[in-house]
Design a protein around this motif. Structure first.
Motif, PDB file in Angstrom:
ATOM      1  N   GLU A  77       0.811  -1.216   0.000  1.00 20.21           N
ATOM      2  CA  GLU A  77       0.000   0.000   0.000  1.00 20.21           C
ATOM      3  C   GLU A  77       0.847   1.270   0.000  1.00 20.21           C
ATOM      4  O   GLU A  77       0.309   2.371   0.092  1.00 20.21           O
ATOM      5  CB  GLU A  77      -0.920  -0.006   1.229  1.00 20.21           C
TER       6      GLU A  77
ATOM      7  N   ARG B  39      -0.342   7.875  -5.047  1.00 19.66           N
ATOM      8  CA  ARG B  39       0.824   7.839  -4.169  1.00 19.66           C
ATOM      9  C   ARG B  39       2.053   8.394  -4.886  1.00 19.66           C
ATOM     10  O   ARG B  39       2.181   8.249  -6.121  1.00 19.66           O
ATOM     11  CB  ARG B  39       1.091   6.407  -3.698  1.00 19.66           C
TER      12      ARG B  39
ATOM     13  N   TRP C  19       7.532   5.162   6.462  1.00 14.59           N
ATOM     14  CA  TRP C  19       8.906   4.724   6.691  1.00 14.59           C
ATOM     15  C   TRP C  19       9.815   5.526   5.768  1.00 14.59           C
ATOM     16  O   TRP C  19       9.566   5.629   4.565  1.00 14.59           O
ATOM     17  CB  TRP C  19       9.053   3.225   6.422  1.00 14.59           C
TER      18      TRP C  19
ATOM     19  N   PRO D 249      16.160  -4.067 -16.195  1.00  7.42           N
ATOM     20  CA  PRO D 249      15.098  -5.019 -15.820  1.00  7.42           C
ATOM     21  C   PRO D 249      15.297  -5.649 -14.452  1.00  7.42           C
ATOM     22  O   PRO D 249      14.370  -6.227 -13.895  1.00  7.42           O
ATOM     23  CB  PRO D 249      15.196  -6.081 -16.916  1.00  7.42           C
TER      24      PRO D 249
ATOM     25  N   TRP E 251       6.458   0.374  -9.179  1.00  8.42           N
ATOM     26  CA  TRP E 251       5.103   0.777  -8.798  1.00  8.42           C
ATOM     27  C   TRP E 251       4.714   2.118  -9.421  1.00  8.42           C
ATOM     28  O   TRP E 251       3.531   2.467  -9.459  1.00  8.42           O
ATOM     29  CB  TRP E 251       4.994   0.891  -7.270  1.00  8.42           C
TER      30      TRP E 251
ATOM     31  N   TRP F 201      13.526  -0.333 -12.789  1.00  4.02           N
ATOM     32  CA  TRP F 201      14.723   0.154 -12.100  1.00  4.02           C
ATOM     33  C   TRP F 201      15.256   1.398 -12.793  1.00  4.02           C
ATOM     34  O   TRP F 201      15.275   1.471 -14.021  1.00  4.02           O
ATOM     35  CB  TRP F 201      15.828  -0.899 -12.106  1.00  4.02           C
TER      36      TRP F 201
ATOM     37  N   ALA G  61      12.873  10.166  -3.475  1.00  6.87           N
ATOM     38  CA  ALA G  61      14.084   9.564  -2.909  1.00  6.87           C
ATOM     39  C   ALA G  61      15.256  10.501  -3.162  1.00  6.87           C
ATOM     40  O   ALA G  61      15.358  11.098  -4.231  1.00  6.87           O
ATOM     41  CB  ALA G  61      14.354   8.205  -3.558  1.00  6.87           C
ATOM     42  N   VAL G  62      16.122  10.609  -2.165  1.00  6.11           N
ATOM     43  CA  VAL G  62      17.352  11.391  -2.329  1.00  6.11           C
ATOM     44  C   VAL G  62      18.474  10.405  -2.625  1.00  6.11           C
ATOM     45  O   VAL G  62      18.862   9.623  -1.761  1.00  6.11           O
ATOM     46  CB  VAL G  62      17.656  12.226  -1.069  1.00  6.11           C
TER      47      VAL G  62
ATOM     48  N   LYS H 187      12.220  -2.273   0.941  1.00  7.86           N
ATOM     49  CA  LYS H 187      13.602  -2.767   0.813  1.00  7.86           C
ATOM     50  C   LYS H 187      14.578  -1.701   1.280  1.00  7.86           C
ATOM     51  O   LYS H 187      14.483  -0.545   0.875  1.00  7.86           O
ATOM     52  CB  LYS H 187      13.916  -3.125  -0.643  1.00  7.86           C
TER      53      LYS H 187
ATOM     54  N   TYR I  96      17.673   2.130  -8.126  1.00  7.23           N
ATOM     55  CA  TYR I  96      16.467   2.422  -7.349  1.00  7.23           C
ATOM     56  C   TYR I  96      15.262   1.764  -8.024  1.00  7.23           C
ATOM     57  O   TYR I  96      15.005   1.963  -9.207  1.00  7.23           O
ATOM     58  CB  TYR I  96      16.237   3.939  -7.219  1.00  7.23           C
ATOM     59  N   GLU I  97      14.523   0.983  -7.231  1.00  9.89           N
ATOM     60  CA  GLU I  97      13.352   0.276  -7.754  1.00  9.89           C
ATOM     61  C   GLU I  97      12.152   1.205  -7.820  1.00  9.89           C
ATOM     62  O   GLU I  97      11.823   1.854  -6.817  1.00  9.89           O
ATOM     63  CB  GLU I  97      12.990  -0.909  -6.851  1.00  9.89           C
TER      64      GLU I  97
ATOM     65  N   PHE J 105       6.478   9.353  -4.072  1.00  8.48           N
ATOM     66  CA  PHE J 105       7.611   9.212  -3.148  1.00  8.48           C
ATOM     67  C   PHE J 105       8.827   9.871  -3.781  1.00  8.48           C
ATOM     68  O   PHE J 105       9.093   9.683  -4.970  1.00  8.48           O
ATOM     69  CB  PHE J 105       7.926   7.736  -2.865  1.00  8.48           C
TER      70      PHE J 105
ATOM     71  N   MET K 201       4.683   3.425   1.207  1.00 14.26           N
ATOM     72  CA  MET K 201       5.760   3.526   2.199  1.00 14.26           C
ATOM     73  C   MET K 201       5.230   3.602   3.627  1.00 14.26           C
ATOM     74  O   MET K 201       5.954   3.299   4.580  1.00 14.26           O
ATOM     75  CB  MET K 201       6.618   4.762   1.927  1.00 14.26           C
TER      76      MET K 201
ATOM     77  N   ARG L 138      20.467   5.910   2.853  1.00 10.37           N
ATOM     78  CA  ARG L 138      19.791   5.488   1.615  1.00 10.37           C
ATOM     79  C   ARG L 138      18.269   5.535   1.723  1.00 10.37           C
ATOM     80  O   ARG L 138      17.691   5.151   2.750  1.00 10.37           O
ATOM     81  CB  ARG L 138      20.195   4.065   1.190  1.00 10.37           C
ATOM     82  N   PRO L 139      17.626   5.971   0.668  1.00 12.37           N
ATOM     83  CA  PRO L 139      16.154   5.992   0.664  1.00 12.37           C
ATOM     84  C   PRO L 139      15.587   4.573   0.599  1.00 12.37           C
ATOM     85  O   PRO L 139      16.078   3.752  -0.187  1.00 12.37           O
ATOM     86  CB  PRO L 139      15.829   6.775  -0.615  1.00 12.37           C
ATOM     87  N   PRO L 140      14.589   4.260   1.397  1.00  6.59           N
ATOM     88  CA  PRO L 140      13.961   2.937   1.260  1.00  6.59           C
ATOM     89  C   PRO L 140      13.280   2.823  -0.102  1.00  6.59           C
ATOM     90  O   PRO L 140      12.983   3.824  -0.743  1.00  6.59           O
ATOM     91  CB  PRO L 140      12.936   2.901   2.397  1.00  6.59           C
ATOM     92  N   GLN L 141      13.070   1.571  -0.508  1.00  5.34           N
ATOM     93  CA  GLN L 141      12.473   1.326  -1.826  1.00  5.34           C
ATOM     94  C   GLN L 141      11.277   0.395  -1.683  1.00  5.34           C
ATOM     95  O   GLN L 141      11.262  -0.456  -0.793  1.00  5.34           O
ATOM     96  CB  GLN L 141      13.499   0.666  -2.761  1.00  5.34           C
ATOM     97  N   LEU L 142      10.297   0.558  -2.540  1.00  8.95           N
ATOM     98  CA  LEU L 142       9.215  -0.424  -2.642  1.00  8.95           C
ATOM     99  C   LEU L 142       9.659  -1.445  -3.670  1.00  8.95           C
ATOM    100  O   LEU L 142       9.724  -1.155  -4.869  1.00  8.95           O
ATOM    101  CB  LEU L 142       7.902   0.250  -3.052  1.00  8.95           C
ATOM    102  N   SER L 143       9.985  -2.626  -3.189  1.00  9.35           N
ATOM    103  CA  SER L 143      10.608  -3.633  -4.047  1.00  9.35           C
ATOM    104  C   SER L 143       9.615  -4.714  -4.430  1.00  9.35           C
ATOM    105  O   SER L 143       8.814  -5.168  -3.610  1.00  9.35           O
ATOM    106  CB  SER L 143      11.780  -4.274  -3.299  1.00  9.35           C
ATOM    107  N   SER L 144       9.718  -5.175  -5.660  1.00 13.64           N
ATOM    108  CA  SER L 144       8.954  -6.350  -6.091  1.00 13.64           C
ATOM    109  C   SER L 144       9.813  -7.611  -6.010  1.00 13.64           C
ATOM    110  O   SER L 144       9.376  -8.664  -6.442  1.00 13.64           O
ATOM    111  CB  SER L 144       8.451  -6.149  -7.526  1.00 13.64           C
ATOM    112  N   CYS L 145      11.000  -7.492  -5.432  1.00 12.55           N
ATOM    113  CA  CYS L 145      11.949  -8.615  -5.373  1.00 12.55           C
ATOM    114  C   CYS L 145      12.140  -9.204  -6.776  1.00 12.55           C
ATOM    115  O   CYS L 145      11.778 -10.367  -7.036  1.00 12.55           O
ATOM    116  CB  CYS L 145      11.484  -9.694  -4.395  1.00 12.55           C
ATOM    117  N   THR L 146      12.660  -8.389  -7.654  1.00 16.25           N
ATOM    118  CA  THR L 146      12.866  -8.817  -9.038  1.00 16.25           C
ATOM    119  C   THR L 146      14.338  -9.142  -9.268  1.00 16.25           C
ATOM    120  O   THR L 146      15.209  -8.376  -8.872  1.00 16.25           O
ATOM    121  CB  THR L 146      12.385  -7.705  -9.993  1.00 16.25           C
TER     122      THR L 146
ATOM    123  N   GLU M  10      14.022   7.419   5.201  1.00 17.58           N
ATOM    124  CA  GLU M  10      15.455   7.335   5.490  1.00 17.58           C
ATOM    125  C   GLU M  10      15.763   8.057   6.794  1.00 17.58           C
ATOM    126  O   GLU M  10      15.333   9.186   7.011  1.00 17.58           O
ATOM    127  CB  GLU M  10      16.244   7.973   4.343  1.00 17.58           C
TER     128      GLU M  10
ATOM    129  N   TYR N 111       4.711  -6.014  -3.331  1.00 17.39           N
ATOM    130  CA  TYR N 111       5.766  -5.146  -2.830  1.00 17.39           C
ATOM    131  C   TYR N 111       6.123  -5.377  -1.369  1.00 17.39           C
ATOM    132  O   TYR N 111       5.272  -5.732  -0.554  1.00 17.39           O
ATOM    133  CB  TYR N 111       5.365  -3.668  -3.016  1.00 17.39           C
TER     134      TYR N 111
END
Lengths: 301, 111
Positions: free
Chosen positions: A29, B4, A34, B56, B29, B87, B8-9, A81, B25-26, B6, A31, A56-64, A36, A78
């Motif tokens: 849904e 939504r 959450w 990818p 979404w 990415w 990032a720095v 990460k 950086y991912e 976001f 971040m 480091r900025p957190p990431q919304l990861s799809s674990c790809t 940095e 998601y």
């Protein structure tokens, strides 16, 4: 919440919350607040402690991954990460900031996984089971930041899973620091050194102790693109300023005899602080990742 | 729900004296992305060219093909991207006298 309501909610039923849920963050849904962690400053980036300038900025990861494509998370696509740089001793830290309305028991729960970036490894001697990249993963850490009332006492509780040592030997133990988590104020007072690659949670490498019964091999799985999720639960008390329990899957550790490290200095402007953060740290020049599918904070007030 | 977003720095007041790439950086979404590259300090005659790259898997990279940004001295440049996959990173080359540049790099993402 009553047990029946939790059991009937397919997303909550994998948790064991205290009566009041303060937040339940499913990273499908977004971040959910959450972000940095960054060291204190007055608007000049050069003032930030070197260790706390690059979490480091957190990431919304799809674990790809390159070999299977998208892995996804526990009940969606998601997860949150945290990713280090590929630099020895670099850390990534994400925080969620709250304040408390009453003191008492607080419980942090999450489903997490951890991985090292896939790096070409010498395959001679590979037995088809052990994953060389498992030895590239350093540690991950959970911490709180509690300030009682207007000026303290201030308490950082810290629990770390140390996976491997810098020589690549598997450690696989839960540990805790034996010295205070340095702050910007402590650094400006000259109490701790300023070095960008020191350990954020305890600047002396020797200041860590194993938690009682803290050996626990986790499920890294045999390849760096296989993501298995682990349940963690940390119970602490903002009345007594003590950790009470830490659980990871089927390992439950009683922390009630573990001494709490309370800061000597007074801290203002952080009244009733109730912060939680998690971190990942690499011990070699390989990116380390901590994934959080979802997180829940509940209280007994 | 509102769309939504976001930010990032990717680099926070870091000084570079050689070409570099930002950390992967991912952003799978997000539907749209926009880079903001600020040069906070630069040696006289120094500048940079920043090229958006896509991947990818966060490991293999190619230029996205648009959004090339260039700047001499201090200032800010920006470029937007659509349909970029999952990415993102920037490939940054120092230009001019190739002296040190201090940068602040934001990536703004939006559903």
């Amino acid at each position: 919440m009553d047990d029946q309501r939790i059991a009937s909610d397919v997303r909550l039923s994998k948790y064991n919350p205290l009566p009041r849920i303060l937040y339940f963050d499913d990273f499908d849904e977004g971040m959910n607040g959450w972000c940095e962690l960054v060291g204190n400053h007055t608007g000049n980036l050069d003032q930030i402690r070197p260790i706390a300038k690059d979490f480091r900025p957190p990431q919304l990861s799809s674990c790809t991954f390159f070999d299977i494509g998208t892995h996804g998370s526990v009940d969606g696509t998601y997860s949150l990460k945290l990713a280090t740089r590929p630099l020895q001793n670099h850390s990534a830290v994400a925080i969620k900031r709250m304040t408390y309305a009453a003191r008492g028991r607080v419980q942090f729960e999450a489903y997490i996984s951890f991985k090292a970036e896939i790096a070409s490894a010498n395959a001679s001697g590979w037995d088809g089971n052990a994953a060389p990249s498992e030895r590239h993963f350093g540690d991950f850490t959970f911490s709180n930041d509690i300030c009682v009332g207007e000026s303290g006492p201030r308490w950082h509780g810290v629990v770390r899973y140390r996976n491997a040592d810098p020589d690549g030997n598997l450690v696989q133990r839960w540990v805790r620091p034996t010295s205070l988590e340095p702050t910007t104020k402590m650094e400006r007072m000259g109490l701790v050194p300023a070095h960008p690659r020191q350990d954020f949670f305890s600047f002396r490498p020797e200041d860590w102790a194993e938690l009682p019964g803290g050996r626990q091999p986790l499920c890294f799985n045999e390849t760096a693109s296989k993501v298995n999720w682990h349940y963690i639960r940390w119970l602490f008390d903002t009345e007594s300023l003590r950790s009470l329990e830490f659980q990871c899957n089927d390992l439950l550790m009683d922390l009630s005899d573990v001494p709490s490290l309370i800061h000597d200095e007074k801290y203002y402007g952080i009244a009733n602080l109730l912060n939680v953060y998690f971190a990942v740290r690499t011990h070699v020049n390989v990116r380390n990742f901590l994934y959080v599918d979802s997180a829940l904070l509940s209280v007994d007030w | 729900m509102l769309r939504r977003s976001f930010t990032a720095v990717l680099e926070k007041g870091v000084t570079f004296d050689a070409d570099f790439e930002t950390e992967p950086y991912e952003a799978g979404w997000a539907r749209e992305a926009r880079w903001f590259v600020q040069v906070l300090q630069a040696d006289r005659g120094s500048g940079l060219v920043a090229v958006p790259q896509i991947s990818p898997d966060g490991a293999a990279w190619c230029d996205e093909g648009s959004g090339r940004m260039s700047l001499v001295g201090s200032g800010m440049v920006s470029a937007g991207l659509l349909g970029f996959g999952s990415w993102l990173r920037l490939r940054v080359r120092l230009t001019g006298t190739r002296g040190p540049v201090t940068v602040l790099i934001h990536l703004a993402l939006k559903e």
